[in-house]
Structures are given as structure tokens and as C-alpha cells.
Design a protein around this motif. Structure first.
Motif, PDB file in Angstrom:
ATOM      1  N   CYS A 115       0.815  -1.205   0.000  1.00  0.00           N
ATOM      2  CA  CYS A 115       0.000   0.000   0.000  1.00  0.00           C
ATOM      3  C   CYS A 115       0.851   1.258   0.000  1.00  0.00           C
ATOM      4  O   CYS A 115       0.604   2.181  -0.786  1.00  0.00           O
ATOM      5  N   ASP A 116       1.852   1.333   0.859  1.00  0.00           N
ATOM      6  CA  ASP A 116       2.659   2.546   0.977  1.00  0.00           C
ATOM      7  C   ASP A 116       3.382   2.878  -0.323  1.00  0.00           C
ATOM      8  O   ASP A 116       3.422   4.032  -0.758  1.00  0.00           O
ATOM      9  N   ILE A 117       3.909   1.870  -0.974  1.00  0.00           N
ATOM     10  CA  ILE A 117       4.630   2.091  -2.232  1.00  0.00           C
ATOM     11  C   ILE A 117       3.663   2.479  -3.345  1.00  0.00           C
ATOM     12  O   ILE A 117       3.928   3.398  -4.122  1.00  0.00           O
ATOM     13  N   LEU A 118       2.516   1.808  -3.418  1.00  0.00           N
ATOM     14  CA  LEU A 118       1.536   2.143  -4.448  1.00  0.00           C
ATOM     15  C   LEU A 118       1.021   3.567  -4.240  1.00  0.00           C
ATOM     16  O   LEU A 118       0.861   4.317  -5.208  1.00  0.00           O
ATOM     17  N   LEU A 119       0.795   3.955  -3.001  1.00  0.00           N
ATOM     18  CA  LEU A 119       0.343   5.311  -2.701  1.00  0.00           C
ATOM     19  C   LEU A 119       1.393   6.340  -3.134  1.00  0.00           C
ATOM     20  O   LEU A 119       1.068   7.356  -3.764  1.00  0.00           O
ATOM     21  N   HIS A 133       1.395   6.591  -6.847  1.00  0.00           N
ATOM     22  CA  HIS A 133       0.204   7.325  -7.266  1.00  0.00           C
ATOM     23  C   HIS A 133       0.439   8.828  -7.107  1.00  0.00           C
ATOM     24  O   HIS A 133       0.156   9.610  -8.010  1.00  0.00           O
ATOM     25  N   GLN A 134       0.989   9.220  -5.970  1.00  0.00           N
ATOM     26  CA  GLN A 134       1.185  10.638  -5.673  1.00  0.00           C
ATOM     27  C   GLN A 134       2.237  11.303  -6.555  1.00  0.00           C
ATOM     28  O   GLN A 134       2.082  12.460  -6.934  1.00  0.00           O
ATOM     29  N   ASN A 135       3.286  10.565  -6.913  1.00  0.00           N
ATOM     30  CA  ASN A 135       4.351  11.194  -7.712  1.00  0.00           C
ATOM     31  C   ASN A 135       4.212  10.944  -9.227  1.00  0.00           C
ATOM     32  O   ASN A 135       5.062  11.347  -9.999  1.00  0.00           O
ATOM     33  N   GLY A 136       3.135  10.261  -9.643  1.00  0.00           N
ATOM     34  CA  GLY A 136       2.893  10.039 -11.066  1.00  0.00           C
ATOM     35  C   GLY A 136       3.556   8.799 -11.640  1.00  0.00           C
ATOM     36  O   GLY A 136       3.346   8.452 -12.805  1.00  0.00           O
ATOM     37  N   GLU A 137       4.349   8.119 -10.835  1.00  0.00           N
ATOM     38  CA  GLU A 137       5.062   6.942 -11.319  1.00  0.00           C
ATOM     39  C   GLU A 137       4.104   5.798 -11.663  1.00  0.00           C
ATOM     40  O   GLU A 137       4.378   5.016 -12.575  1.00  0.00           O
ATOM     41  N   LEU A 138       2.987   5.717 -10.972  1.00  0.00           N
ATOM     42  CA  LEU A 138       2.024   4.641 -11.255  1.00  0.00           C
ATOM     43  C   LEU A 138       1.480   4.766 -12.667  1.00  0.00           C
ATOM     44  O   LEU A 138       1.367   3.776 -13.392  1.00  0.00           O
ATOM     45  N   GLU A 174       4.129   3.418 -14.983  1.00  0.00           N
ATOM     46  CA  GLU A 174       4.232   1.956 -14.937  1.00  0.00           C
ATOM     47  C   GLU A 174       3.058   1.299 -15.657  1.00  0.00           C
ATOM     48  O   GLU A 174       3.226   0.293 -16.350  1.00  0.00           O
ATOM     49  N   LEU A 175       1.885   1.866 -15.501  1.00  0.00           N
ATOM     50  CA  LEU A 175       0.704   1.329 -16.191  1.00  0.00           C
ATOM     51  C   LEU A 175       0.857   1.497 -17.701  1.00  0.00           C
ATOM     52  O   LEU A 175       0.541   0.578 -18.464  1.00  0.00           O
ATOM     53  N   GLN A 176       1.338   2.643 -18.127  1.00  0.00           N
ATOM     54  CA  GLN A 176       1.535   2.881 -19.562  1.00  0.00           C
ATOM     55  C   GLN A 176       2.518   1.888 -20.164  1.00  0.00           C
ATOM     56  O   GLN A 176       2.338   1.450 -21.299  1.00  0.00           O
ATOM     57  N   LYS A 177       3.564   1.526 -19.421  1.00  0.00           N
ATOM     58  CA  LYS A 177       4.567   0.581 -19.910  1.00  0.00           C
ATOM     59  C   LYS A 177       3.957  -0.761 -20.276  1.00  0.00           C
ATOM     60  O   LYS A 177       4.480  -1.469 -21.137  1.00  0.00           O
ATOM     61  N   SER A 225      -3.977   2.437 -19.883  1.00  0.00           N
ATOM     62  CA  SER A 225      -4.153   3.879 -19.833  1.00  0.00           C
ATOM     63  C   SER A 225      -4.885   4.246 -18.549  1.00  0.00           C
ATOM     64  O   SER A 225      -5.955   3.720 -18.255  1.00  0.00           O
ATOM     65  N   SER A 226      -4.310   5.138 -17.776  1.00  0.00           N
ATOM     66  CA  SER A 226      -4.898   5.565 -16.515  1.00  0.00           C
ATOM     67  C   SER A 226      -6.084   6.489 -16.752  1.00  0.00           C
ATOM     68  O   SER A 226      -5.995   7.450 -17.516  1.00  0.00           O
ATOM     69  N   ALA A 227      -7.176   6.222 -16.075  1.00  0.00           N
ATOM     70  CA  ALA A 227      -8.354   7.081 -16.155  1.00  0.00           C
ATOM     71  C   ALA A 227      -8.043   8.473 -15.608  1.00  0.00           C
ATOM     72  O   ALA A 227      -8.601   9.468 -16.087  1.00  0.00           O
ATOM     73  N   LEU A 228      -7.153   8.576 -14.642  1.00  0.00           N
ATOM     74  CA  LEU A 228      -6.771   9.888 -14.108  1.00  0.00           C
ATOM     75  C   LEU A 228      -6.049  10.719 -15.155  1.00  0.00           C
ATOM     76  O   LEU A 228      -6.300  11.910 -15.293  1.00  0.00           O
ATOM     77  N   LEU A 229      -5.160  10.085 -15.893  1.00  0.00           N
ATOM     78  CA  LEU A 229      -4.435  10.789 -16.943  1.00  0.00           C
ATOM     79  C   LEU A 229      -5.406  11.238 -18.037  1.00  0.00           C
ATOM     80  O   LEU A 229      -5.333  12.367 -18.510  1.00  0.00           O
ATOM     81  N   GLU A 230      -6.309  10.360 -18.406  1.00  0.00           N
ATOM     82  CA  GLU A 230      -7.295  10.701 -19.425  1.00  0.00           C
ATOM     83  C   GLU A 230      -8.165  11.862 -18.970  1.00  0.00           C
ATOM     84  O   GLU A 230      -8.492  12.755 -19.754  1.00  0.00           O
ATOM     85  N   ALA A 231      -8.530  11.892 -17.676  1.00  0.00           N
ATOM     86  CA  ALA A 231      -9.332  12.987 -17.140  1.00  0.00           C
ATOM     87  C   ALA A 231      -8.550  14.297 -17.183  1.00  0.00           C
ATOM     88  O   ALA A 231      -9.103  15.345 -17.517  1.00  0.00           O
ATOM     89  N   GLU A 232      -7.249  14.242 -16.850  1.00  0.00           N
ATOM     90  CA  GLU A 232      -6.413  15.442 -16.901  1.00  0.00           C
ATOM     91  C   GLU A 232      -6.297  15.962 -18.325  1.00  0.00           C
ATOM     92  O   GLU A 232      -6.366  17.172 -18.564  1.00  0.00           O
ATOM     93  N   ILE A 233      -6.117  15.056 -19.267  1.00  0.00           N
ATOM     94  CA  ILE A 233      -6.010  15.448 -20.671  1.00  0.00           C
ATOM     95  C   ILE A 233      -7.318  16.080 -21.118  1.00  0.00           C
ATOM     96  O   ILE A 233      -7.333  17.107 -21.792  1.00  0.00           O
ATOM     97  N   GLY A 234      -8.429  15.478 -20.705  1.00  0.00           N
ATOM     98  CA  GLY A 234      -9.750  16.022 -21.046  1.00  0.00           C
ATOM     99  C   GLY A 234      -9.960  17.404 -20.459  1.00  0.00           C
ATOM    100  O   GLY A 234     -10.528  18.285 -21.091  1.00  0.00           O
TER     101      GLY A 234
END
Length: 146
Positions: A108-112, A115-120, A123-126, A130-139
Motif C-alpha cells: 500500500c505505501d509504495i503504491l500510494l 500514485h502521488q508522484n505520477g510513477e504509477l 508503470e501502467l503505460q509501460k 491507460s490511466s483514467a486519471l491521466l485521461e481525465a487530466e487530458i480532457g
């Protein structure tokens, strides 16, 4: 009575033969290798995504939900062999545990932190997620440009 006895014997034979054909022991390295290979994201947690049984598992579920990630979840409370085995497999003492593309990411601590620093998102993109958060920011960016 004879029919019942035959049925019991047949059932017992099926059980024995299914055990014989199942060469992967629950809790073994091969067992976990198979589980983490089933989906791009796999979580070993206490409870289920709909009913987490600890705050740390709930936090992981919430983070993955925010990103819109589909994942396999395994409730370690259902089987003590799995609960202890995953700790040995990852050499990590706590649960939940998150795997991305068969690689142990952390708890949990590492995933959090990721998530907070954008690394998640990275990693998902790799692994083609596609992260829904990133898509929302782009939108949101598209709307503010107008």
C-alpha cells in the motif's frame, strides 16, 4: 445401496485423479508465477475489492479504482497457505501486495507513493494500461484550451 457405494467410489477416484493431474501445489512458487501471469495487474489482499477487510487493502483498491485499472484480486484470508506463501514468494512481509506485468511492485505505501508522484501512471503505460486519471487530466486540458 450398491449404487451409492459406486457413486462414492467414482467420486473418490475423480478427486484422486484430479489431485494427481494438478502438479502445481497451492502456495508454491509455480502457483504464484501462474497467478501473477493471469492479468497485467494482480493484487493479493485481505478481503475482496467490493469488501476489503483492512484499511491498507482498501487504499490499494481505491487507488486502482481512481486509475480505472482492471485487475485480478486474491483474498489471502481464504487460505492460510496463500497468505503465507505470497509473503515468501515476494520476500515482502505485509499484505496487500501489488504485481504489475508479473513484477512485484510493493504494498500500500509504495503504491500510494507511486500514485502521488505520477510513477504509477508511467508503470501502467509501460504495460499498455491507460490511466483514467491521466485521461481525465487530458480532457480537462482540452476544455481549458477553448
Amino acid at each position: 445401496m450398491l449404487a451409492a457405494t459406486r457413486l462414492l467410489r467414482a467420486s473418490a477416484l475423480r478427486s484422486v485423479s484430479s489431485v494427481r493431474w494438478c502438479s502445481v501445489r497451492v502456495g508454491s512458487k509455480e502457483y504464484f508465477d501462474d497467478l501473477v501471469a493471469q492479468k497485467k495487474v494482480v493484487v493479493f489482499m485481505k478481503g475482496t475489492p467490493n469488501a476489503p477487510r483492512c484499511g491498507f487493502s482498501n487504499a490499494v483498491v481505491q487507488i486502482l479504482r481512481m486509475h480505472g485499472v482492471e485487475y485480478d484480486a486474491h483474498n489471502v484470508l481464504e487460505d492460510e497457505t496463500v497468505r503465507q506463501g505470497i509473503k515468501e514468494y515476494s520476500e515482502w512481509p505485509t499484505i496487500p501486495q501489488v504485481y504489475i506485468n508479473k513484477e512485484f511492485v510493493g504494498g500500500c505505501d509504495i503504491l500510494l507513493q507511486m500514485h502521488q508522484n505520477g510513477e504509477l501512471i508511467e508503470e501502467l503505460q509501460k504495460v499498455g494500461i491507460s490511466s483514467a486519471l491521466l485521461e481525465a487530466e487530458i480532457g480537462q486540458g482540452d476544455k481549458s484550451d477553448k
